[in-house]
Design a protein around this motif. Structure first.
Motif, mmCIF file in Angstrom:
data_model
loop_
_atom_site.group_PDB
_atom_site.id
_atom_site.type_symbol
_atom_site.label_atom_id
_atom_site.label_comp_id
_atom_site.label_asym_id
_atom_site.label_seq_id
_atom_site.Cartn_x
_atom_site.Cartn_y
_atom_site.Cartn_z
ATOM 1 N N HIS A 46 75.700 -47.445 4.993
ATOM 2 C CA HIS A 46 74.495 -47.167 4.207
ATOM 3 C C HIS A 46 74.772 -47.230 2.702
ATOM 4 N N SER A 47 75.980 -46.814 2.310
ATOM 5 C CA SER A 47 76.301 -46.695 0.880
ATOM 6 C C SER A 47 76.697 -48.012 0.234
ATOM 7 N N GLY A 48 76.914 -49.067 1.018
ATOM 8 C CA GLY A 48 77.410 -50.318 0.468
ATOM 9 C C GLY A 48 78.918 -50.440 0.507
ATOM 10 N N LEU A 49 79.621 -49.370 0.922
ATOM 11 C CA LEU A 49 81.080 -49.394 0.910
ATOM 12 C C LEU A 49 81.629 -50.415 1.901
ATOM 13 N N LEU A 50 81.048 -50.501 3.088
ATOM 14 C CA LEU A 50 81.534 -51.474 4.064
ATOM 15 C C LEU A 50 81.406 -52.895 3.533
ATOM 16 N N ALA A 51 80.290 -53.194 2.920
ATOM 17 C CA ALA A 51 80.099 -54.531 2.366
ATOM 18 C C ALA A 51 81.117 -54.813 1.261
ATOM 19 N N ALA A 52 81.462 -53.777 0.485
ATOM 20 C CA ALA A 52 82.414 -53.962 -0.608
ATOM 21 C C ALA A 52 83.828 -54.227 -0.098
ATOM 22 N N LEU A 53 84.130 -53.783 1.119
ATOM 23 C CA LEU A 53 85.474 -53.959 1.667
ATOM 24 C C LEU A 53 85.712 -55.358 2.219
ATOM 25 N N GLY A 54 84.686 -56.192 2.245
ATOM 26 C CA GLY A 54 84.855 -57.555 2.731
ATOM 27 C C GLY A 54 84.511 -57.685 4.197
ATOM 28 N N ALA A 55 84.716 -58.888 4.734
ATOM 29 C CA ALA A 55 84.276 -59.185 6.095
ATOM 30 C C ALA A 55 85.429 -59.686 6.948
ATOM 31 N N GLU A 56 85.270 -59.515 8.252
ATOM 32 C CA GLU A 56 86.196 -60.099 9.208
ATOM 33 C C GLU A 56 85.947 -61.608 9.283
ATOM 34 N N ASP A 57 86.733 -62.293 10.105
ATOM 35 C CA ASP A 57 86.583 -63.742 10.222
ATOM 36 C C ASP A 57 85.212 -64.150 10.743
ATOM 37 N N ASP A 58 84.591 -63.255 11.543
ATOM 38 C CA ASP A 58 83.275 -63.591 12.082
ATOM 39 C C ASP A 58 82.136 -63.218 11.145
ATOM 40 N N GLY A 59 82.461 -62.763 9.933
ATOM 41 C CA GLY A 59 81.446 -62.433 8.947
ATOM 42 C C GLY A 59 80.933 -61.015 9.019
ATOM 43 N N VAL A 60 81.342 -60.230 10.034
ATOM 44 C CA VAL A 60 80.912 -58.837 10.150
ATOM 45 C C VAL A 60 81.742 -57.985 9.189
ATOM 46 N N PRO A 61 81.106 -57.098 8.429
ATOM 47 C CA PRO A 61 81.858 -56.284 7.469
ATOM 48 C C PRO A 61 83.036 -55.565 8.111
ATOM 49 N N ARG A 62 84.107 -55.480 7.370
ATOM 50 C CA ARG A 62 85.355 -54.905 7.869
ATOM 51 C C ARG A 62 85.296 -53.380 7.828
ATOM 52 N N HIS A 63 85.785 -52.752 8.902
ATOM 53 C CA HIS A 63 85.905 -51.298 8.923
ATOM 54 C C HIS A 63 87.284 -50.916 9.437
ATOM 55 N N SER A 64 87.897 -49.960 8.793
ATOM 56 C CA SER A 64 89.207 -49.490 9.239
ATOM 57 C C SER A 64 89.072 -48.061 9.732
ATOM 58 N N GLU A 65 90.169 -47.496 10.213
ATOM 59 C CA GLU A 65 90.178 -46.117 10.667
ATOM 60 C C GLU A 65 90.277 -45.131 9.499
ATOM 61 N N VAL A 66 90.369 -45.629 8.290
ATOM 62 C CA VAL A 66 90.447 -44.747 7.128
ATOM 63 C C VAL A 66 89.061 -44.167 6.854
ATOM 64 N N GLN A 67 88.938 -42.846 6.985
ATOM 65 C CA GLN A 67 87.633 -42.191 6.875
ATOM 66 C C GLN A 67 87.377 -41.786 5.421
ATOM 67 N N VAL A 68 87.036 -42.780 4.644
ATOM 68 C CA VAL A 68 86.920 -42.594 3.199
ATOM 69 C C VAL A 68 85.841 -41.585 2.846
ATOM 70 N N ALA A 69 84.667 -41.713 3.448
ATOM 71 C CA ALA A 69 83.556 -40.819 3.100
ATOM 72 C C ALA A 69 83.868 -39.386 3.491
ATOM 73 N N ASP A 70 84.452 -39.186 4.673
ATOM 74 C CA ASP A 70 84.771 -37.836 5.129
ATOM 75 C C ASP A 70 85.730 -37.134 4.180
ATOM 76 N N TYR A 71 86.818 -37.802 3.840
ATOM 77 C CA TYR A 71 87.825 -37.144 3.008
ATOM 78 C C TYR A 71 87.365 -37.003 1.564
ATOM 79 N N ALA A 72 86.621 -37.977 1.057
ATOM 80 C CA ALA A 72 86.053 -37.818 -0.288
ATOM 81 C C ALA A 72 85.083 -36.649 -0.317
ATOM 82 N N ALA A 73 84.300 -36.469 0.740
ATOM 83 C CA ALA A 73 83.372 -35.331 0.817
ATOM 84 C C ALA A 73 84.140 -34.017 0.829
ATOM 85 N N ALA A 74 85.261 -33.970 1.564
ATOM 86 C CA ALA A 74 86.060 -32.747 1.600
ATOM 87 C C ALA A 74 86.563 -32.370 0.215
ATOM 88 N N LEU A 75 87.019 -33.367 -0.547
ATOM 89 C CA LEU A 75 87.532 -33.087 -1.883
ATOM 90 C C LEU A 75 86.414 -32.690 -2.842
#
Length: 428
Positions: free
Chosen positions: A144-173
């Motif tokens: 929703h935030s645009g972060l996935l789109a900013a991280l780039g895409a896989e070979d099939d064009g679908v935005p890339r997602h990793s197991e790094v929970q950026v939003a969760d840990y940023a929210a905690a801090l």
């Protein structure tokens, strides 16, 4: 010496990541943190269990806490919750706004009886606005935030997602910072307050370098979002076509230089952070190019550097670049990081002796204090280990505690699991 938050009592109504990790950092800093778990335990207790109701995901977000198990939906639990809030300086909650209100954990309800309380809330989309009631998890809010789109895409064009929970840990801090500010304000005013953090806001925060709109150069956006984008979608345009149309409008590229990225080497990859002209000059000298050839079209510069850097090993490049103070590092995996001598020296990892899991290494306390050190060595609690003791502390008699247990409003401690064995590790 005691921790910076010694004397502060935190009652945590949180599962998963954001609130538990915030609570863990507060426990490291000396706060007493009472974690209120549902009758089945925090959801992470059952994620790839290494022992009954014990997992690495639970252990690394809940060390140093006490565990009290309550059924918040049970009518007999309401009085216990009120007594818990009564001994708290801080209450941390990550539930939907509707669930917060349903459990009586909203600011309007709590502040009437506990005006000095600091209430820290984490939700997916916040507490106001048309999406406030929607459920949200890290990957959803990255999208929703645009972060996935900013991280780039896989070979099939679908935005890339990793197991790094950026939003969760940023929210905690962000929650830790907000609650700390609110406690400081309470010292001045005598009044507590509500602190709101959303996963959406956290995911946007980490994109601050790109998150801006300057009318003079970005005025095309309003028309693109309102007219051109819907038209392209109606026409069945794919992601590549849409991205190309968007890029055609962008005259001011919100990207860093060709010298600030990852490059392949003969035996791996290194990250180079030559973000300033003086650093780029030193980089040019190391790679053997005239500095003029590191100017101009970023793609051409990137290709030129990539062709050179792949000819030598990571260690060779790191040695030469660090010799002239060009920021750089080898791209490492987490197993290498956990054994890194510098990481150990900085206290960024901690070894913990856990009664069920045995000895494990995890993230230490990432905040260093000169006079009030944090203590990350206490393990996470066994499920419901402190239910009876805390209920008695709250003034309930033994008979009243037994009544809560019989009714299902509270869950008592069960015999602790034995230490995890190599057999259980391999089966997990």
């Amino acid at each position: 010496m005691t921790g910076a938050l010694a004397g502060i009592t935190v009652v945590e109504f949180g599962q998963f990541v954001s609130v538990p990790f915030c609570g863990q950092l507060m426990a490291d800093a000396g706060a007493r943190v009472i974690k209120v778990e549902p009758p089945g335990g925090d959801s992470y207790r059952r994620t790839l269990q290494l022992a009954p109701l014990e997992s690495r995901q639970f252990a690394i977000k809940n060390r140093g806490k006490e565990s009290v198990a309550l059924d918040l939906g049970h009518p007999d639990a309401a009085e216990v919750v009120d007594r818990l809030v009564g001994i708290a300086d801080v209450v941390l909650v990550n539930m939907s706004p509707a669930a917060v209100a349903r459990r009586g954990l909203d600011w309007a309800t709590l502040s009437r009886r506990h005006p000095r309380l600091v209430l820290g809330l984490v939700s997916g989309y916040g507490t106001v606005g048309p999406d406030a009631g929607l459920p949200g998890m890290d990957v959803v809010l990255q999208a929703h935030s645009g972060l996935l789109a900013a991280l780039g895409a896989e070979d099939d064009g679908v935005p890339r997602h990793s197991e790094v929970q950026v939003a969760d840990y940023a929210a905690a801090l962000l929650l830790l910072a907000g609650v700390s500010m609110a406690l400081l304000a309470r010292d001045r005013t005598g009044r507590g307050q509500q602190v709101d953090v959303s996963l959406l806001g956290a995911a946007m925060t980490v994109q601050n370098n790109q998150l801006s709109h300057v009318d003079a150069v970005d005025g095309w956006r309003a028309g693109f979002v309102a007219e051109e984008l819907p038209r392209l979608r109606r026409q069945g345009a794919g992601g590549g076509t849409i991205n190309a149309a968007r890029a055609a409008h962008q005259t001011d590229k919100l990207t860093l230089t060709a010298h600030y990225r990852v490059f392949g080497t003969a035996d791996g990859a290194i990250a180079v952070g030559a973000g300033s002209p003086p650093t780029q000059e030193r980089l040019a000298a190391v790679v053997g190019l005239p500095v003029e050839q590191l100017r101009g079209d970023p793609d051409a510069v990137r290709r030129r550097l990539a062709k050179l850097l792949v000819t030598r090993t990571s260690a060779e490049w790191i040695a030469d670049l660090r010799a002239v103070a060009v920021p750089c590092a080898e791209v490492r995996t987490l197993d290498e990081v956990l054994a890194d001598p510098h990481v150990e020296a900085e206290g960024l990892v901690a070894d913990v002796d856990h009664p069920a899991l045995g000895r494990y290494r995890a993230l230490g306390t990432p905040i260093r204090f000169g006079d009030t050190p944090s203590e990350p060595a206490r393990p996470s609690p066994a499920f419901a280990a402190h239910t009876t003791a805390v209920l008695r502390e709250l003034g309930l008699t033994a008979a009243e505690v037994d009544g809560l247990v019989r009714s299902g409003a509270a869950v008592p401690a069960v015999p602790g699991p034995t230490a995890v064995t190599d057999r259980t590790r391999s089966s997990a």
